[in-house]
Design a protein around this motif. Sequence first.
Motif, PDB file in Angstrom:
ATOM      1  N   LYS A 143       3.698   5.846  -5.505  1.00 42.80           N
ATOM      2  CA  LYS A 143       3.491   5.936  -6.951  1.00 42.80           C
ATOM      3  C   LYS A 143       2.427   6.977  -7.283  1.00 42.80           C
ATOM      4  O   LYS A 143       2.549   7.708  -8.266  1.00 42.80           O
ATOM      5  CB  LYS A 143       3.090   4.561  -7.493  1.00 42.80           C
ATOM      6  N   ARG A 198       2.236   1.795  -3.464  1.00 39.83           N
ATOM      7  CA  ARG A 198       1.174   2.324  -4.336  1.00 39.83           C
ATOM      8  C   ARG A 198       0.939   3.817  -4.056  1.00 39.83           C
ATOM      9  O   ARG A 198       0.724   4.605  -4.971  1.00 39.83           O
ATOM     10  CB  ARG A 198      -0.097   1.523  -4.100  1.00 39.83           C
ATOM     11  N   THR A 205       0.829  -1.207   0.000  1.00 38.58           N
ATOM     12  CA  THR A 205       0.000   0.000   0.000  1.00 38.58           C
ATOM     13  C   THR A 205       0.865   1.258   0.000  1.00 38.58           C
ATOM     14  O   THR A 205       0.541   2.245  -0.673  1.00 38.58           O
ATOM     15  CB  THR A 205      -0.929   0.001   1.225  1.00 38.58           C
ATOM     16  N   VAL A 262      -6.613   5.873 -10.216  1.00 36.59           N
ATOM     17  CA  VAL A 262      -7.065   5.288  -8.949  1.00 36.59           C
ATOM     18  C   VAL A 262      -8.363   5.959  -8.497  1.00 36.59           C
ATOM     19  O   VAL A 262      -9.294   5.298  -8.031  1.00 36.59           O
ATOM     20  CB  VAL A 262      -5.968   5.412  -7.868  1.00 36.59           C
TER      21      VAL A 262
END
Length: 135
Positions: A55, A52, A49, A66
């Motif tokens: 990123k 992510r 997580t 997202v």
Amino acid sequence: MINPKKLLVKNLIMLVFFVVFGICCVITGRTSSTYLGFTVGGIAVLLLTTIRTIKMLKNQDFKKQVEIDANDERTKMINAKTSEITTFILLMVCCTGGFVSMFLDKNDYLYIFGGLVILFALVYLITKAILNKKY
């Protein structure tokens, strides 16, 4: 709207908690599979997580994707249907497992619950993949 900076701070705080918990378990000698599995699983999920989230901070296009995925009606419908089917299957397995364990006189419920968690995750992922193809 997703705030990646707040999410990163939350992830890092929880990651520190899991690392400290793991160190405390090793120091106090509580190195059973339950404590270590909980700690390693938490650290693994939080690392993924956190990666992510980093990123999302670096790539605005990824952040927009997202946000679109989180607010998409199709995704919400698939997640709701997946949860419904998975919960029903899990309840049936729990009832069957409990019924069988009564007759077998087994007291190792910890292993049963661990297996059910793994089963829940697998059924959820398989159901979601099937529904993604269907819709």
